[in-house]
Write a protein that holds these residues in place. Structure first.
Motif, PDB file in Angstrom:
ATOM      1  N   THR A 182      -1.396 -23.994  16.576  1.00 18.65           N
ATOM      2  CA  THR A 182      -1.469 -22.645  16.031  1.00 18.65           C
ATOM      3  C   THR A 182      -2.684 -21.897  16.579  1.00 18.65           C
ATOM      4  N   THR A 183      -3.832 -22.594  16.603  1.00 15.07           N
ATOM      5  CA  THR A 183      -5.015 -21.899  17.106  1.00 15.07           C
ATOM      6  C   THR A 183      -4.890 -21.650  18.598  1.00 15.07           C
ATOM      7  N   LYS A 184      -4.239 -22.554  19.303  1.00 15.63           N
ATOM      8  CA  LYS A 184      -4.062 -22.316  20.744  1.00 15.63           C
ATOM      9  C   LYS A 184      -3.209 -21.078  20.980  1.00 15.63           C
ATOM     10  N   LEU A 185      -2.244 -20.875  20.077  1.00 11.93           N
ATOM     11  CA  LEU A 185      -1.417 -19.675  20.203  1.00 11.93           C
ATOM     12  C   LEU A 185      -2.302 -18.438  20.152  1.00 11.93           C
ATOM     13  N   GLY A 186      -3.258 -18.445  19.222  1.00 15.63           N
ATOM     14  CA  GLY A 186      -4.181 -17.319  19.153  1.00 15.63           C
ATOM     15  C   GLY A 186      -5.115 -17.285  20.349  1.00 15.63           C
ATOM     16  N   ASP A 187      -5.569 -18.481  20.782  1.00 12.78           N
ATOM     17  CA  ASP A 187      -6.513 -18.537  21.896  1.00 12.78           C
ATOM     18  C   ASP A 187      -5.940 -17.909  23.154  1.00 12.78           C
ATOM     19  N   SER A 188      -4.629 -18.028  23.320  1.00 11.52           N
ATOM     20  CA  SER A 188      -4.040 -17.450  24.522  1.00 11.52           C
ATOM     21  C   SER A 188      -4.323 -15.956  24.572  1.00 11.52           C
ATOM     22  N   ALA A 234      -9.005 -14.294  17.174  1.00 13.07           N
ATOM     23  CA  ALA A 234      -9.650 -14.421  15.861  1.00 13.07           C
ATOM     24  C   ALA A 234      -8.614 -14.739  14.786  1.00 13.07           C
ATOM     25  N   MET A 235      -7.397 -14.208  14.943  1.00 12.62           N
ATOM     26  CA  MET A 235      -6.338 -14.484  13.965  1.00 12.62           C
ATOM     27  C   MET A 235      -6.016 -15.964  13.934  1.00 12.62           C
ATOM     28  N   GLY A 236      -6.013 -16.601  15.136  1.00 14.71           N
ATOM     29  CA  GLY A 236      -5.752 -18.030  15.161  1.00 14.71           C
ATOM     30  C   GLY A 236      -6.910 -18.803  14.569  1.00 14.71           C
ATOM     31  N   LYS A 237      -8.115 -18.511  15.054  1.00 20.78           N
ATOM     32  CA  LYS A 237      -9.282 -19.300  14.678  1.00 20.78           C
ATOM     33  C   LYS A 237      -9.655 -19.047  13.226  1.00 20.78           C
ATOM     34  N   SER A 238      -9.660 -17.783  12.829  1.00 18.67           N
ATOM     35  CA  SER A 238     -10.092 -17.456  11.477  1.00 18.67           C
ATOM     36  C   SER A 238      -8.927 -17.386  10.506  1.00 18.67           C
ATOM     37  N   ALA A 239      -7.803 -17.931  10.914  1.00 19.98           N
ATOM     38  CA  ALA A 239      -6.666 -18.094  10.005  1.00 19.98           C
ATOM     39  C   ALA A 239      -6.245 -16.783   9.353  1.00 19.98           C
ATOM     40  N   GLN A 240      -5.911 -15.814  10.174  1.00 16.15           N
ATOM     41  CA  GLN A 240      -5.404 -14.557   9.638  1.00 16.15           C
ATOM     42  C   GLN A 240      -3.880 -14.557   9.708  1.00 16.15           C
ATOM     43  N   PHE A 241      -3.297 -13.684   8.920  1.00 12.90           N
ATOM     44  CA  PHE A 241      -1.834 -13.551   8.926  1.00 12.90           C
ATOM     45  C   PHE A 241      -1.367 -13.206  10.335  1.00 12.90           C
ATOM     46  N   PRO A 242      -0.323 -13.775  10.900  1.00 14.85           N
ATOM     47  CA  PRO A 242       0.510 -14.828  10.304  1.00 14.85           C
ATOM     48  C   PRO A 242       0.123 -16.213  10.782  1.00 14.85           C
ATOM     49  N   LEU A 243      -1.041 -16.362  11.381  1.00 17.77           N
ATOM     50  CA  LEU A 243      -1.398 -17.664  11.939  1.00 17.77           C
ATOM     51  C   LEU A 243      -2.214 -18.510  10.967  1.00 17.77           C
ATOM     52  N   THR A 265     -18.211 -23.435  10.783  1.00 16.53           N
ATOM     53  CA  THR A 265     -17.859 -23.443  12.196  1.00 16.53           C
ATOM     54  C   THR A 265     -16.564 -22.718  12.491  1.00 16.53           C
ATOM     55  N   MET A 266     -15.477 -23.426  12.313  1.00 15.67           N
ATOM     56  CA  MET A 266     -14.200 -22.984  12.862  1.00 15.67           C
ATOM     57  C   MET A 266     -13.834 -21.564  12.462  1.00 15.67           C
ATOM     58  N   VAL A 267     -13.693 -21.326  11.188  1.00 20.00           N
ATOM     59  CA  VAL A 267     -13.154 -20.038  10.770  1.00 20.00           C
ATOM     60  C   VAL A 267     -14.187 -18.935  10.929  1.00 20.00           C
ATOM     61  N   ALA A 268     -15.477 -19.314  10.865  1.00 17.09           N
ATOM     62  CA  ALA A 268     -16.494 -18.294  11.075  1.00 17.09           C
ATOM     63  C   ALA A 268     -16.486 -17.821  12.522  1.00 17.09           C
ATOM     64  N   ALA A 269     -16.033 -18.718  13.425  1.00 12.12           N
ATOM     65  CA  ALA A 269     -16.078 -18.366  14.841  1.00 12.12           C
ATOM     66  C   ALA A 269     -15.250 -17.127  15.146  1.00 12.12           C
ATOM     67  N   GLY A 270     -14.066 -17.048  14.546  1.00 11.55           N
ATOM     68  CA  GLY A 270     -13.207 -15.898  14.821  1.00 11.55           C
ATOM     69  C   GLY A 270     -13.863 -14.604  14.424  1.00 11.55           C
ATOM     70  N   ILE A 271     -14.389 -14.575  13.192  1.00 11.66           N
ATOM     71  CA  ILE A 271     -15.075 -13.373  12.712  1.00 11.66           C
ATOM     72  C   ILE A 271     -16.282 -13.071  13.596  1.00 11.66           C
TER      73      ILE A 271
END
Lengths: 717, 105
Positions: A182-188, A234-243, A265-271
């Motif tokens: 899921t996060t890779k989907l956002g990372d792309s 950021a949606m992938g990493k910081s767990a935003q809708f819909p990821l 770490t993880m979710v703060a990174a996106g923000i």
């Protein structure tokens, strides 16, 4: 100390390598203390940097670059060596985030000493945690967004390793795969955005990208595309809708690991990345609006899911998603300071909540809140510290969450009214579900006597971090909010894009006095800020610009205008929150919570919707199945149409052509060759027939004839 | 009739003699006759040699000397030829050329 900032990610990285490869696996290994020592050093360095930054003793932003590598490039026929630098960039948010990350990581590691003490892969866990923290710190300090992206991906790897730490079980392995993909989907999206940035700007340096935008070279369209890409990451990493679907499942990992993922770490990174590249968003109002709405939807959906969950860690996970939605929404409406402020305070109380939940789970060996209850007597420290965190996240006045959430709501209120009302409801839901968690876990009498009987307070190594974090959760908001420190530390970046002159022209009367007479800036600012409300256009460039210009001159009172709700709302909010908490208390106070069950029976479809997480997992499943079907169809087309018609047909055609060619060859070419051969054969046979029986005189006669013929030819020429 | 002899006269004589020799070599059945016809052709060549020498290079005797060599070689050749003829006659009791086709491939 700031000139040694590059050491901050390197020290935990080295520590993790030493622990991973240098230490022997042993449940009583002293190896974790290496990681804790390294993190303590980093925390000290970060604190000194923050002190220097907040005290204004270093010019900001501090940037120092080294030569990394160079490669031959050529543009428009001119070839040259492109030098890629690597370096550190420390500004206010980075300094603050460094402290938060190192502090939370240190607390988590100390806590884990006790929590993980019986685990078979004891030192490996600490190596992972150190590596995870090092990746995050690398992202925070890096001046080069490419290095930032590397750290970002390393973080993805670390989260994969931590979530699937207990890989003997099916749940964690499934969860780690889900999180990773899921996060890779956002990372792309982020990756494409970076490529686009490099193609446009020709540099990965954050400051250079900022300058590029300042000089107005980046059109709004390009900025929007890039900003959407970053937002996707950021949606992938910081767990935003819909990821956000990966985050609830990520609870399969060790609880302190979850605390690290959720707080530091993880979710703060996106923000953080969105904030780091905020100037791109400032140049792209559409992307800002998208971020605001995504944050809003995320916050609401996650809070709604948290209302019905009975798994203590799931509730916390949903709450994280919801709070991240708040931050994203704040960034989206231009509340840069508010978003990062909430990131900081949230890190403290969410780490505390997870560590507290871990303490509870450690004690009663279940995640199900229905089997808990009445734990306040058995675990007083956990009870009190968790209580502090609940107060903070619910937004009770003078706790940290109160300040940051208030500021976020105020920013949203001034930018976008529809989002504001949704977010207000979400904030009340937050108070409700957090109190529900608290009441179900600690209040009243025990429901499961067996578990309750065995429950015990956790050792000091676990409660110590809880107490420290509880202190921070209570006072960090007040400390940062005092004397506008948060505004100077987390100053919103500005851009002087081409839109800015237009904005200045639009409001010449307001903008000019604001700059000329700082003392009179307040009324002027009111007018400037009132614009977006009137037009109902969120976060347009003009007010942000005028606002920032005024802010830099005043640095104090008037600047906080956006950070304040209307007076009546400001006063009403705490009562609303208290009411929400009271409702939770009323519904869940008894051992049977009959009222809540009755509600659940009456609203079964809604509960089912929320229990199934808005069917988003099913939607993604469906998407995957659909993709599978499409792929199967494509394969069928490939096998039956492409292969049959094009490949096989082409082969058949070629064979026909070859046959025809062969026929022509046999008919004409071969016949000709054979004909010549046959002719010469016939000729030879015919000539031989002329001579009989080897008569020497005949031979002589032919020789004479030939000779005389030749002589005649030569002589008569 | 007192016209001087020119090169053409000699060449005509030699040509006629050569043709007679050819005719004889082609038509005679007896091998000794064929050998004689070959001698005629040699002589025709010798006449040519002497005549060309006499009319084109009157200051030397190269042609005449060459003619003498040819006669010598012809004598030697005819000796070999007659020896072969004798050997053939002894072996097969005939001297007719058409009876010898051993060389046919």
């Amino acid at each position: 100390m700031i000139e040694h900032a590059y050491l901050i990610p390197l020290i935990p990285f080295a520590a993790s390598l030493i622990m991973m490869f240098g230490a022997k696996e042993d449940p009583h290994s002293p190896a974790p203390w290496i990681g804790i020592g390294a993190m303590a050093i980093c925390l000290g360095m970060s604190l000194s940097i923050l002190n220097a930054v907040a005290g204004g003793t270093v010019p900001l932003p501090y940037e120092h670059n080294w030569q990394w590598f160079s490669f031959a490039a050529s543009i428009g026929g001119k070839s040259f060596l492109y030098d890629m630098p690597i370096g550190v960039l420390i500004d206010g948010p980075a300094a603050l985030t460094l402290v938060v990350v190192t502090l939370v990581s240190l607390m988590v590691q100390i806590y884990s000493i006790a929590y993980m003490h019986e685990d078979a892969r004891y030192k490996r866990y600490f190596a992972f945690v150190s590596f995870f923290t090092a990746s995050m710190l690398g992202l925070v300090v890096s001046s080069n967004i490419l290095v930032g992206f590397m750290s970002w991906e390393l973080m993805g790897l670390s989260s994969y390793l931590l979530i699937g730490f207990w890989f003997e079980k099916d749940g964690p392995t499934e969860a780690q795969k889900k999180a990773f993909m899921t996060t890779k989907l956002g990372d792309s999206g982020l990756y494409l955005a970076l490529l686009f940035i490099f193609a446009k700007v020709g540099s990965f340096q954050i400051t250079q990208i900022h300058q590029f935008i300042n000089q107005g070279y980046m059109t709004t369209t390009v900025a929007t595309v890039i900003a959407i890409g970053i937002l996707f990451g950021a949606m992938g990493k910081s767990a935003q809708f819909p990821l956000f679907i990966w985050l609830p499942d990520a609870m399969e990992g060790p609880t302190p690991g979850s605390a690290l993922i959720h707080a530091a770490t993880m979710v703060a990174a996106g923000i953080f990345v969105v904030a780091r590249l905020y100037f791109v968003f400032l140049a792209a109002p559409d992307a800002m609006l998208a971020a605001a709405w995504i944050g809003c939807i995320t916050a609401f959906m996650a809070a709604a899911m948290a209302l019905v969950s009975y798994d203590i860690k799931r509730v916390l996970a949903f709450s994280t998603v919801s709070q991240l939605g708040f931050m994203m929404c704040a960034l989206g409406v231009g509340g840069y300071t508010a978003g990062l402020f909430h990131l900081t305070t949230h890190a403290f109380f969410k780490a505390l909540l997870f560590l507290g939940a871990g303490s509870v789970i450690h004690s009663v060996h279940t995640n199900d809140m229905r089997l808990m209850g009445g734990l306040s007597k058995k675990m007083p420290v956990t009870f009190l510290t968790m209580g502090a965190a609940i107060l903070a996240i619910a937004g009770i006045p003078f706790t940290s969450g109160y300040y940051s959430k208030d500021m976020i709501l105020a920013n949203i209120y001034h930018a976008n009214q529809p989002i504001f009302w949704i977010m207000l409801g979400t904030a009340l839901m937050t108070a409700f579900y957090m109190s529900r968690l608290f009441i179900l876990t600690f209040w009243g009498d025990d429901r499961d006597h067996e578990k309750h009987h065995h429950a015990h307070e956790s050792p000091f190594l676990m409660t110590g971090p809880l107490v420290l974090l509880a202190f921070l959760a209570l006072v960090s908001g007040f400390m940062l909010d005092r004397k506008g420190l948060v505004y100077s530390l987390l100053a919103k970046p500005t851009i002087t894009a081409p839109q800015a002159p237009a904005a200045a022209e639009a409001h010449p009367a307001e903008a000019k006095p604001a700059e000329a007479h700082p003392a009179e800036a307040k009324p002027a600012e009111h007018a400037a800020v009132a614009v977006p409300v009137e037009h109902a256009a969120p976060a347009t460039e003009a007010p942000a610009e005028a606002h920032a210009a005024a802010a830099s001159h005043e640095g104090g009172e008037a600047e906080h205008h956006e950070g304040h709700l209307p007076h009546w709302l400001h006063l009403a909010l705490p009562f609303l929150v208290l009411g929400s908490i009271g409702l939770a208390f009323f519904l869940y106070k008894g051992p049977k919570y009959a009222v809540a069950d009755g509600l659940k029976a009456n609203l079964a479809p809604v509960f089912r919707l929320l229990d199934r997480r808005w069917f988003l997992d099913d939607a993604f499943d469906l998407l995957v199945v659909l993709c599978d079907k499409v792929a199967a169809l494509a394969f069928w087309i490939d096998a039956n149409v492409v292969d049959r018609v094009f490949v096989d047909g082409w082969g058949l055609l070629m064979r026909i052509v070859a046959e025809v060619s062969n026929l022509l060859d046999a008919l004409f070419v071969d016949r000709t060759v054979d004909g010549f051969g046959g002719l010469s054969l016939d000729l030879g046979v015919g000539l031989r027939a002329l001579v009989k029986d080897g008569q020497v005189q005949e031979y002589l006669m032919y020789a004479a004839i030939a000779f005389s013929l030749a002589a005649t030819l030569i002589l008569t020429r | 009739m007192n016209a001087p002899l020119t090169l053409a006269h000699y060449m005509t004589l030699a040509g006629i003699l050569f043709l007679i020799g050819i005719f004889g070599a082609l038509t005679r059945r007896n091998i000794s006759g064929i050998l004689m016809s070959i001698e005629l052709m040699f002589n025709a060549a010798n006449i040519n040699l002497a005549a060309f020498d006499r009319f084109l290079h009157p200051e030397g005797v190269t042609g005449q000397a060459l003619a003498l060599f040819v006669m010598t070689v012809a004598a030697a050749e005819i000796v070999v030829g007659l020896a072969l003829l004798l050997a053939i006659y002894r072996g097969t009791d005939t001297v007719y050329a058409e009876d010898f086709n051993l060389l046919k491939g």
